[in-house]
Scaffold this active site. Sequence first.
Site, short mmCIF file in Angstrom:
data_model
loop_
_atom_site.label_atom_id
_atom_site.label_comp_id
_atom_site.label_asym_id
_atom_site.label_seq_id
_atom_site.Cartn_x
_atom_site.Cartn_y
_atom_site.Cartn_z
N LYS A 172 0.84 -1.21 0.00
CA LYS A 172 0.00 0.00 0.00
C LYS A 172 0.87 1.26 0.00
CE LYS A 172 -3.78 -2.41 2.33
NZ LYS A 172 -4.66 -2.44 3.53
N TYR A 204 -12.48 -2.47 -2.97
CA TYR A 204 -13.02 -2.50 -1.61
C TYR A 204 -14.55 -2.46 -1.58
CZ TYR A 204 -8.29 -2.10 0.30
OH TYR A 204 -6.99 -2.34 0.65
N ARG A 237 -1.42 -14.46 3.72
CA ARG A 237 -2.17 -13.84 4.84
C ARG A 237 -1.39 -14.02 6.15
NH1 ARG A 237 -6.81 -10.75 4.19
NH2 ARG A 237 -7.78 -11.72 6.01
N THR A 288 -5.04 -8.01 10.30
CA THR A 288 -5.37 -6.73 9.65
C THR A 288 -5.01 -5.55 10.54
OG1 THR A 288 -7.17 -7.79 8.47
CG2 THR A 288 -7.27 -5.39 8.64
N ARG A 348 2.98 -6.87 9.06
CA ARG A 348 2.30 -5.80 9.82
C ARG A 348 2.80 -5.74 11.26
NH1 ARG A 348 -3.31 -7.78 7.30
NH2 ARG A 348 -3.50 -6.36 5.52
N ASN A 387 -1.85 -0.02 7.20
CA ASN A 387 -1.32 -1.36 7.54
C ASN A 387 -0.43 -1.99 6.47
OD1 ASN A 387 -3.37 -1.98 5.81
ND2 ASN A 387 -4.38 -3.47 7.15
N HIS A 408 -1.69 -5.63 1.64
CA HIS A 408 -2.97 -6.33 1.47
C HIS A 408 -2.68 -7.71 0.87
CE1 HIS A 408 -7.03 -7.25 0.08
NE2 HIS A 408 -6.45 -7.67 -1.02
N GLU A 415 -9.74 -10.06 -7.42
CA GLU A 415 -8.79 -8.96 -7.28
C GLU A 415 -7.72 -9.00 -8.37
OE1 GLU A 415 -7.54 -9.29 -3.18
OE2 GLU A 415 -9.55 -8.78 -2.46
P1 CMP Z 1 -7.06 -4.88 3.84
O1 CMP Z 1 -6.58 -6.21 4.27
O2 CMP Z 1 -6.47 -4.27 2.62
O3 CMP Z 1 -8.64 -4.97 3.65
C1 CMP Z 1 -9.54 -3.97 4.04
C2 CMP Z 1 -8.84 -2.76 4.56
O4 CMP Z 1 -9.68 -1.85 5.23
C3 CMP Z 1 -7.87 -3.21 5.63
O5 CMP Z 1 -6.79 -3.87 5.05
C4 CMP Z 1 -7.54 -1.87 6.29
O6 CMP Z 1 -6.60 -1.14 5.52
C5 CMP Z 1 -8.89 -1.19 6.19
N1 CMP Z 1 -9.60 -1.27 7.46
C6 CMP Z 1 -10.23 -2.34 7.99
N2 CMP Z 1 -10.78 -2.01 9.16
C7 CMP Z 1 -10.50 -0.70 9.37
C8 CMP Z 1 -10.79 0.22 10.40
N3 CMP Z 1 -11.51 -0.14 11.47
N4 CMP Z 1 -10.33 1.47 10.28
C9 CMP Z 1 -9.61 1.84 9.18
N5 CMP Z 1 -9.30 1.01 8.16
C10 CMP Z 1 -9.74 -0.25 8.27
#
Ligand code: CMP
Length: 143
Positions: A9, A49, A85, A91, A102, A112, A115, A126
């Site tokens: 990212k 998303y 993963r 996450t 992470r 984070n 992805h 995707e």
């Molecule tokens: P990702 O694994 O790319 O998939 C969904 C993304 O949404 C996740 O990583 C985060 O970057 C974002 N995300 C998920 N939950 C939250 C949250 N509570 N606040 C902000 N961003 C979030």
Amino acid sequence: MERTYVMIKPDGVQRNLIGEIITRFERKGLKIVGLKMLQMDRAMAEKHYAEHTGKPFFEGLVSYITSGPVVAMVLEGKDVVATARAMNGATNPANAGPGTIRGDYAIEVGRNVIHASDSIDSANREIAIYFTENELCEYKKVL
Ligand code: CMP
């Protein structure tokens, strides 16, 4: 062979983590079959998303993910969806163990670093957003 979509990212790119992250996947033995850098626009972010549309963090997520270039890649290998993963960690980086990407490089769920697709179905969906079939390479990997 199973494939997954992995994306460094904008915060990962800006923090000079591209090489470090790609090295981890290479050292693990996963095969990179697609790789590119691109800047996502809003339409692309909304598509990627889609399942988060309407959630409180959605607008912040779109503006973050479109704030700078990302590195998109397709990894191939046995159980690669679960493996990528696990290497990324939870996450929310606060819950990501040491030794995960992470866990080692992030502190905020909204920044984070990386992805990875959460299932084979998500991976197929995707991958198709970012790559055409002829951008994915077939080759023999020497271990
Ligand atoms: P990702 O694994 O790319 O998939 C969904 C993304 O949404 C996740 O990583 C985060 O970057 C974002 N995300 C998920 N939950 C939250 C949250 N509570 N606040 C902000 N961003 C979030």
